[in-house]
Design a protein around this motif. Structure first.
Motif, short mmCIF file in Angstrom:
data_model
loop_
_atom_site.label_atom_id
_atom_site.label_comp_id
_atom_site.label_asym_id
_atom_site.label_seq_id
_atom_site.Cartn_x
_atom_site.Cartn_y
_atom_site.Cartn_z
N GLU A 1 0.84 -1.21 0.00
CA GLU A 1 0.00 0.00 0.00
C GLU A 1 0.87 1.26 0.00
O GLU A 1 0.57 2.24 -0.69
N ASN A 2 1.93 1.20 0.78
CA ASN A 2 2.84 2.34 0.88
C ASN A 2 3.49 2.67 -0.47
O ASN A 2 3.67 3.82 -0.83
N PHE A 3 3.79 1.62 -1.22
CA PHE A 3 4.48 1.82 -2.50
C PHE A 3 3.60 2.54 -3.52
O PHE A 3 4.09 3.26 -4.39
N TYR B 1 0.86 10.05 -1.43
CA TYR B 1 0.51 11.04 -0.41
C TYR B 1 1.68 11.29 0.57
O TYR B 1 1.92 12.40 1.01
N HIS B 2 2.42 10.19 0.89
CA HIS B 2 3.46 10.29 1.92
C HIS B 2 4.81 10.79 1.38
O HIS B 2 5.70 11.15 2.15
N VAL B 3 4.97 10.79 0.05
CA VAL B 3 6.31 10.96 -0.53
C VAL B 3 7.02 12.25 -0.06
O VAL B 3 8.15 12.19 0.43
N VAL C 1 7.67 11.74 4.05
CA VAL C 1 8.57 10.67 4.50
C VAL C 1 9.92 10.74 3.77
O VAL C 1 10.97 10.45 4.35
N HIS C 2 9.88 11.12 2.50
CA HIS C 2 11.13 11.16 1.71
C HIS C 2 11.48 12.61 1.38
O HIS C 2 11.80 12.95 0.25
N ASP C 3 11.36 13.50 2.36
CA ASP C 3 11.54 14.93 2.07
C ASP C 3 12.91 15.23 1.48
O ASP C 3 13.04 16.14 0.67
N GLU D 1 13.29 4.50 5.09
CA GLU D 1 12.31 5.53 5.47
C GLU D 1 10.90 4.93 5.43
O GLU D 1 10.09 5.16 6.33
N ASP D 2 10.62 4.14 4.39
CA ASP D 2 9.29 3.51 4.31
C ASP D 2 9.11 2.44 5.39
O ASP D 2 8.03 2.29 5.95
N HIS D 3 10.19 1.70 5.67
CA HIS D 3 10.07 0.63 6.67
C HIS D 3 9.72 1.19 8.06
O HIS D 3 8.91 0.62 8.78
FE FE2 Z 1 7.76 5.71 0.18
#
Ligand code: FE2
Ligand code: FES
Length: 374
Positions: free
Chosen positions: A210-212, A216-218, A221-223, A330-332
């Protein structure tokens, strides 16, 4: 009521069918319950085309790698001609698991218990002393009937898929919507340039999928690692079994090799249930292998590919591996916190999802639930 029935009931109760409305998430049982996980293994992983490995890792004849699909021990084998076969990793005598670690078996697969041996095509070649000292024959026993049991598989580009139940529709049909979406990539030009072992992540496999596919999070979380990919340029992809997200930037960079951050047009695509392909234009791609271990553990690898003639030095490859390791970690961290959060009754209703950014992830959940109902 079983956990599976409960998860489906809550989902159906909170489903709003109006397009553009807030979407329901999946309630906690779907992520923390071992009962749900086992049913999912039977209904999702045993019945669909599951991604299990990379063709380029089996070019050497005799290469054997044990894998597990839906809790069952399987074996990928490269025969004398370098052709791949997939078998149940089970000796036909007493049922011992034959191969425990990736290795080259040098011509035949030998059982460590009573030394029955199998060819690289799975035929039972010898059952020493089975009928008495120096005697293999026993009335009513045919070696021809006791070869390794084959499992249906396909090789598509560099990727190996398995259908354990043997009755999923033909892979070409199964993957049609995905194949359509990756037409921007000339898959024949893919060359593996690195592999990252991301270890065991402390979360349910669905959180990683789902995260992949939700953008929305990019930017949050990956600023730093995705500083060149603003939210406004992202959109989601919902096309049958192909779910994902994408970003189109105006000018693609000449090469991604020296990037220390993601700042290119990209496609983040999945083929249900567990195949994950990232395309980073113009010259890079990556495939994740997500292996569900238990309700709250997932093993993950990533293979990096170059596309075309772009030359990657060893230091370019190392930079890319480091970049991708950081992005995944970061995703983990986030996925592991989601897993922790699902222990709370606050998540009994599954929370809510954005119809704009998370419809892809929501549809992925629908496919899981649909398979659980079938
Ligand atoms: Fe991500
Ligand atoms: S269990 Fe394999 S030879 Fe006996």
């Amino acid at each position: 009521m079983s956990v599976v029935e409960e998860v489906i009931r809550i989902r159906e109760q909170s489903c709003t069918l109006e397009p553009g409305n807030v979407l329901p998430g999946l309630s906690q049982g779907a992520y923390i319950s071992e009962e749900f996980f086992r049913t999912e293994q039977d209904k999702v992983f045993a019945k669909n085309w599951v991604f299990v490995g990379f063709v380029h890792e089996f070019v050497e004849p005799g290469t054997c790698a044990p894998i597990e699909v839906a809790g069952q021990p399987l074996l990928i084998v490269s025969n004398d001609d370098g052709e791949i076969g997939v078998f149940h990793n089970i000796c036909r005598h007493r049922g011992l698991k034959l191969v425990t670690d990736r290795c080259n078996v040098q011509g035949s697969i030998s059982c460590p218990y009573h030394a029955w041996s199998y060819s690289l095509d799975g035929e039972l070649e010898a059952a020493p002393h089975f009928g008495g000292f120096r005697k293999q024959d026993v009335p009513g026993f045919s070696r021809a009937d006791h070869g390794l049991k084959r499992v249906r598989h396909v090789e598509w580009n560099d990727w190996i898929f398995v259908n354990l139940s043997g009755d999923a529709e033909e892979f070409e049909e199964y993957s049609r919507s995905f194949a359509e979406q990756i037409k921007i990539l000339d898959v024949k030009l893919l060359k593996p340039i690195g592999k990252i072992d991301l270890g065991e992540v402390k979360c349910n496999w669905k959180f990683l999928m789902e995260n992949f596919i939700e953008p929305y999070h990019v930017p949050i979380v990956h600023d730093e690692t995705a500083s060149g990919q603003p939210l406004k340029d992202h959109y989601t992809i919902v096309a049958g079994r192909c779910l994902g997200s994408a970003i189109d930037l105006e000018a693609e960079k000449e090469t991604t090799a020296k990037s220390s951050a993601l700042d290119m047009s990209a496609r983040y695509l999945t083929l249900f249930p567990n195949f994950v392909l990232g395309i980073y234009l113009p010259d890079q791609a990556g495939v994740h292998l997500n292996i569900p271990v238990s309700a709250d553990r997932t093993r993950q690898f990533r293979v990096l590919y170059s596309v075309g003639e772009q030359h990657y030095t060893d230091s370019d490859k190392e930079n890319l591996c480091n970049l991708w390791y950081s992005v995944h970690k970061e995703d983990h961290e986030i996925a592991e916190l989601l897993q922790e959060g699902r222990r709370s009754p606050v998540m009994n209703d599954g929370g809510v999802m954005s119809p704009h950014w998370e419809d892809s992830a929501n549809q992925f959940q629908n496919l899981v639930l649909q398979a659980m109902k079938d």
